[in-house]
Design an enzyme around this catalytic site. Structure first.
Site, PDB file in Angstrom:
ATOM      1  N   THR A   1      85.410  18.229 -72.014  1.00 21.94           N
ATOM      2  CA  THR A   1      86.261  17.036 -71.996  1.00 21.94           C
ATOM      3  C   THR A   1      86.466  16.511 -70.596  1.00 21.94           C
ATOM      4  OG1 THR A   1      87.991  18.668 -71.907  1.00 21.94           O
ATOM      5  CG2 THR A   1      87.892  17.365 -73.902  1.00 21.94           C
TER       6      THR A   1
ATOM      7  N   ASP B   1      90.026  20.129 -80.090  1.00 19.42           N
ATOM      8  CA  ASP B   1      91.399  20.370 -79.635  1.00 19.42           C
ATOM      9  C   ASP B   1      92.028  19.164 -78.950  1.00 19.42           C
ATOM     10  OD1 ASP B   1      91.273  21.018 -76.344  1.00 19.42           O
ATOM     11  OD2 ASP B   1      89.405  21.165 -77.466  1.00 19.42           O
TER      12      ASP B   1
END
Lengths: 318, 326
Positions: free
Chosen positions: A187, A218
């Protein structure tokens, strides 16, 4: 006490012999984007504005797994997700399954500010983006040759795995090993605190290489990849399934609050004692201006700065 | 060795004027589901199997807001979500945006057991359902007359309530004959549909599990995801406890409610009831919600800060209770 900011471009098995032509553009981008965040904080922009601004830059940069440069699903498509949270109010916004919105983090912010909801996904998120007049573009904009190659390698590795291993078992719930080590990038994210102790966190991602269509990680899950309250702001990266299970972002803040640990101690505890090795990295700032950037993977693209002049840009352990 | 314990819920936030026969219906369903779970526990099924089994039953019955009987989206369709977590090992599975899967909780379980991921949504989840060969039906199977009525009322109320956070007078004209000013999630309580069903179990080996399933918020925007499929918000299970929440989804998410119960037990050393009370009192701000929880030492607890929560609980030593109000 001054402001503090930290950002990341993904944690993972970044090989220490990563060739310069792959390393330098990323570190240069981190340096440039850190400066943008620093200028915004110096101009007294709110941490919420700063984290959104910084993550937009990271999304626009094709070298990181978010926005342009997102890794591809098993169908060769892009499904992006993002999340933003304001520490004081604990208001938050999240999106998943976004394929044409140029800056998913800004869409997440719109969800937070323009709807009574927190989380919109897939067709609903895309429709909302158009209602709000956010910039959208053809999906091909986000796809890079690097990622087409990564997907190809991931599929080949999968095929090999299927030949030699028994049908999928629950203990095998980890990523497909991919020959190109730096593809395990989770990310991008940013956390910031101003001199008054206001905190914010933002995270954005393309997800997991070769992920099943519809897989959510997540990043958009409050308390897992993203969290902010009046104690600290956290953005996590790594293997989504592990971060969800460990409620990583929330737990760093919980350990600070309930056990009275300082930020570095709390972040180290969660990353090094609790999370399985090779799964997790995070950036964190506290209401008192501390910064922490622990990771239990080989490396994490990261940068941070504090108002007293300290800055750091790094990939592996110092 | 502490014995087993089980709790079920059918949603928090209940109209105080709910007719007696509806209250009775709800209590009977909760009792039936509790007994199903108790029988399974007596046959030594594991906690994870029991929570799935019980939530399947709640999904199949049209009474509560999950599976058949789900609240409708603004488009009059059903989009279901669910999550399940196994405390031993903390494996988890979640799904969102389901439109044809008869039992969302079972698909969530398959995501946990048979996929490399933890959370699948919308067309990807439906595709996975086909691959797994789970039972699917047309979307209108899930739609009940009751819920079509509720949607109509919600849309009328919407056109009257301008700022959903501020209770308005004048909604008597929306046809519900509401006297009470109670609101939840922007709707007068008489047309608010409690949002979920759930089950938490600790088995006789001390293993905890939790499962939650919902159709979500009545009149929700297409694509809106609530707390039920979010691990740490609507559902959580670890070594020490299993938790399932219900109520205003956004408040539950912000408060990471389910994880919070586990966190205060783990990091502050609170016992189960203390932890539940603390979380309900301190972690909900102005939000309205409830939760059920079990601990690995065989305790069961629940708490809610709104008007009513459909719930039932039982422990191995013979305790059993089904209730709606405080």
């Amino acid at each position: 006490m001054g402001w503090a900011i930290a950002l990341h471009g993904g944690a993972g098995a970044i090989p220490v012999d990563l060739p310069p032509e792959r390393l330098e553009p990323r570190e240069a981008a981190l340096r440039r984007i850190l400066q943008i965040g620093v200028s915004a904080l110096n101009a007294r922009c709110s941490p919420l504005d700063v984290v959104e601004l910084v993550v937009r830059e990271l999304e626009n940069c094709p070298h990181f797994n978010a926005g342009k440069g997102s890794v591809l699903t098993t169908n060769g498509t892009v499904e992006m997700e993002a999340c933003i949270m304001d520490g004081n109010s604990k208001r938050c916004g999240a999106v998943s399954g976004v394929s044409t919105v140029v800056n998913p983090i800004s869409l997440a912010r719109q969800v937070m500010e323009k709807t009574p909801h927190i989380y919109l996904a897939f067709d609903g998120a895309e429709a909302f983006a158009r209602e709000q007049g956010l910039e959208t573009i053809d999906e091909s904009h986000f796809i890079t040759t690097e990622n087409i190659e990564r997907l190809k390698q991931a599929k080949e590795a999968n095929r090999v795995q299927q030949d030699y291993t028994p049908p999928f078992k629950p203990e095998d719930k980890k990523e497909t090993p991919v020959p190109d080590g730096d593809s395990k990038l989770g990310t991008v994210g940013c956390v910031a605190v101003d001199s008054l102790g206001n905190l914010a966190a933002a995270t954005s991602t393309g997800g997991l290489v070769n992920k099943m269509v519809g897989r959510i990680g997540d990043t958009p899950i409050i308390g897992a990849g993203t969290y902010a309250n009046k104690f600290c702001a956290i953005s996590a990266t790594g293997i989504g399934e592990a971060i969800i299970r460990e409620t990583v972002a929330r737990d760093v803040a919980a350990v600070m609050e309930y056990k009275g640990l300082g930020l570095k101690e709390a972040a180290d505890y969660i990353v090094h004692q609790v999370s399985p090795k090779g799964t997790t990295g995070l950036v964190a700032v506290s209401s008192t201006g501390e910064v922490a950037m622990p990771f239990n993977t080989t490396g994490m693209f990261r940068a941070c700065a504090t108002e007293d002049g300290f800055t750091e840009v790094a990939t592996w352990a110092i | 060795m502490a014995g087993w314990a089980i709790a079920v819920h059918g949603g928090a936030g209940v109209d105080p004027n709910l007719p007696a026969d509806r209250q009775e219906e709800a209590k009977q369903l909760l009792t039936r589901c509790l007994n199903l779970g108790i029988d399974a526990l007596r046959s030594s099924l594991s906690a994870i199997d029991v929570v799935e089994l019980v939530v399947r039953e709640l999904e199949t019955d049209p009474l509560f807001n999950s599976g058949r009987g789900s609240a409708l989206t603004e488009n009059g369709t059903v989009e279901m979500e669910a999550s399940i977590m196994d405390g031993s090992g903390r494996r988890c599975g979640a799904v969102s945006g389901l439109t044809t899967v008869k039992n969302p909780i079972s698909l969530a379980r398959l995501v946990m057991d048979k996929s490399p991921h933890s959370y699948l949504a919308f067309s990807g989840a439906e595709k996975f359902a086909k691959q797994m060969g789970v039972e699917t039906v047309e979307n209108d199977y899930f739609i009940t007359q009751d819920n079509l009525e509720m949607l109509k009322l919600a849309k009328e109320a919407d056109s009257i309530v301008f700022d959903y956070r501020i209770p308005q007078v004048g909604y008597e004209s929306c046809g519900t004959g509401v006297q009470s000013p109670i609101h939840m999630n922007g709707l007068p309580i008489s047309i608010y549909a409690p949002e979920t069903v759930g089950c938490v179990v600790v088995d006789s080996e001390g293993r905890c599990a939790a499962a939650t399933s919902t159709g979500g918020l009545l009149n929700k925007r297409m694509g809106r995801i609530g707390d039920s499929p979010l691990i740490g918000a609507g559902t959580y299970a670890g070594e020490l406890c299993g938790v399932s929440c219900t109520g205003e989804g956004e408040a539950i998410i912000r408060g990471t409610l389910a994880r919070e119960v586990g966190a205060v037990m783990e990091y502050k050393g609170l016992g189960l009831q203390e932890a539940v009370d603390f979380v309900i009192k301190e972690r909900l701000d102005e939000g309205k919600a409830g939760l059920i929880a079990v601990s690995n030492t065989g305790e069961v607890a629940y708490g809610f800060n709104c008007v009513g929560m459909f719930r039932g609980c039982a422990t191995e030593n013979g305790f059993m209770e089904v209730g709606i109000w405080e």
